[in-house]
Design an enzyme around this catalytic site. Structure first.
Site, PDB file in Angstrom:
ATOM      1  N   HIS A  16       0.760  -1.062   0.003  1.00  0.00           N
ATOM      2  CA  HIS A  16      -0.060  -0.109   0.097  1.00  0.00           C
ATOM      3  C   HIS A  16       0.799   1.156   0.084  1.00  0.00           C
ATOM      4  O   HIS A  16       2.119   1.140   0.268  1.00  0.00           O
ATOM      5  CB  HIS A  16      -0.826  -0.186   1.205  1.00  0.00           C
ATOM      6  CG  HIS A  16      -2.163  -0.877   1.004  1.00  0.00           C
ATOM      7  ND1 HIS A  16      -3.319  -0.767   1.901  1.00  0.00           N
ATOM      8  CD2 HIS A  16      -2.586  -1.760   0.001  1.00  0.00           C
ATOM      9  CE1 HIS A  16      -4.229  -1.642   1.370  1.00  0.00           C
ATOM     10  NE2 HIS A  16      -3.760  -2.254   0.120  1.00  0.00           N
ATOM     11  N   GLU A  52       1.137   3.691   2.170  1.00  0.00           N
ATOM     12  CA  GLU A  52       1.892   3.750   3.405  1.00  0.00           C
ATOM     13  C   GLU A  52       3.158   2.930   3.550  1.00  0.00           C
ATOM     14  O   GLU A  52       4.206   3.265   3.958  1.00  0.00           O
ATOM     15  CB  GLU A  52       0.878   3.806   4.426  1.00  0.00           C
ATOM     16  CG  GLU A  52      -0.174   4.967   4.572  1.00  0.00           C
ATOM     17  CD  GLU A  52      -1.497   4.407   3.675  1.00  0.00           C
ATOM     18  OE1 GLU A  52      -1.289   3.501   2.601  1.00  0.00           O
ATOM     19  OE2 GLU A  52      -2.631   5.017   4.268  1.00  0.00           O
ATOM     20  N   CYS A  87      -2.258  -0.425   7.104  1.00  0.00           N
ATOM     21  CA  CYS A  87      -1.713   0.661   7.186  1.00  0.00           C
ATOM     22  C   CYS A  87      -1.842   1.573   8.398  1.00  0.00           C
ATOM     23  O   CYS A  87      -0.858   2.129   9.101  1.00  0.00           O
ATOM     24  CB  CYS A  87      -1.840   1.604   5.945  1.00  0.00           C
ATOM     25  SG  CYS A  87      -1.541   0.909   4.395  1.00  0.00           S
ATOM     26  N   CYS A 118      -6.131   2.270   5.545  1.00  0.00           N
ATOM     27  CA  CYS A 118      -6.917   1.036   5.846  1.00  0.00           C
ATOM     28  C   CYS A 118      -6.230   0.498   7.320  1.00  0.00           C
ATOM     29  O   CYS A 118      -5.519   1.101   7.808  1.00  0.00           O
ATOM     30  CB  CYS A 118      -6.885   0.197   4.818  1.00  0.00           C
ATOM     31  SG  CYS A 118      -5.103  -0.798   4.734  1.00  0.00           S
ATOM     32  N   SER A 146      -7.475   7.949   3.779  1.00  0.00           N
ATOM     33  CA  SER A 146      -7.672   7.451   4.902  1.00  0.00           C
ATOM     34  C   SER A 146      -6.800   6.063   5.001  1.00  0.00           C
ATOM     35  O   SER A 146      -7.212   5.245   4.102  1.00  0.00           O
ATOM     36  CB  SER A 146      -8.975   7.313   5.598  1.00  0.00           C
ATOM     37  OG  SER A 146      -9.210   6.780   6.598  1.00  0.00           O
TER      38      SER A 146
END
Lengths: 148, 148
Positions: free
Chosen positions: A53, A55, A83, A80, A78
């Site tokens: 992802h 992040e 993350c 998940c 935002s």
């Protein structure tokens, strides 16, 4: 650098991901003084890797570190649960979120656990994800583990 | 394959990691019928990559998938928040934990959110991590984001 300046880097990463045919979510990890430590974007499509992802990619790019308390994770969307768990486990001190309108992850949970959370409600980020989700819903749902 | 047979694969991965000079935590993702989907181990030292915990490595090795509800994540050690977040976000149905004595992560939180959690209290896993933590405390604390 102000919050919008920090978000600009993450947004650039999201656009890079989109240009590569990927899911347009970007992130960057900064030191408290605004020094960039690592930046990255979602690579599910590009690397065939579901574990990357935005992040996690930025976190990886920042390399091994002993202390994350003064760092800021900036992300276009935002975070998940995956993350958010990263932020909590490594004690990242602050999270700056571009938007939480197209997806609502774990940032309230992070705030409950002492992370300084700011949601910018950034129009560019909302528009980017809204268009992507409308264009490629199956890919988006795959990326957040929604199988129905 | 019974639970111990599943754990054996994760334990083999932990030993591989140790032999490489790494942090000895292993994991494997299985289908409900016991088919191995992916296996892996912590690679912080070997790859200089703080984002690769055992569970993320096994998850990555399993490739892109649409549905994790019937899968089982097997790990030698209680999953940290990062790895617990992975399980929750992707809807992995079950987690089999070798031990939660040397480290207590997010498996209770996962159980609260409907994941079937089993903790085996496996002696081999406890001994492996106990020795590692005693031998290399700084590396261990780095891996779980404890900076004090």
């Amino acid at each position: 650098m102000d919050d919008t300046g920090l978000l600009d880097i993450a947004y650039e990463e999201a656009l890079l991901g989109l240009a590569e045919g990927g899911i347009p979510i970007g992130a960057a990890l900064f030191a408290a003084d605004g020094t960039l430590l690592g930046r990255g974007h979602n690579r599910r499509v590009q690397s065939g890797d579901p574990s990357v992802h935005a992040e996690t990619d930025a976190f990886r790019a920042a390399g091994r570190r002993r202390d994350y308390r003064s760092t800021i994770m900036v992300t276009t969307l935002s975070p998940c649960w995956y993350c958010s768990g990263l932020v909590r486990q490594f004690g990242i001190g602050a999270v700056l979120v571009g938007e939480a309108e197209t997806f609502y992850g774990g940032h309230d949970w992070l705030a409950e656990h002492g992370v300084r959370v700011t949601v910018l409600n950034d129009r560019r980020c909302i528009d980017l994800m809204s268009k992507f989700i409308a264009d490629q819903p199956a890919l988006w749902f795959e990326d957040i583990g929604v199988s129905d």
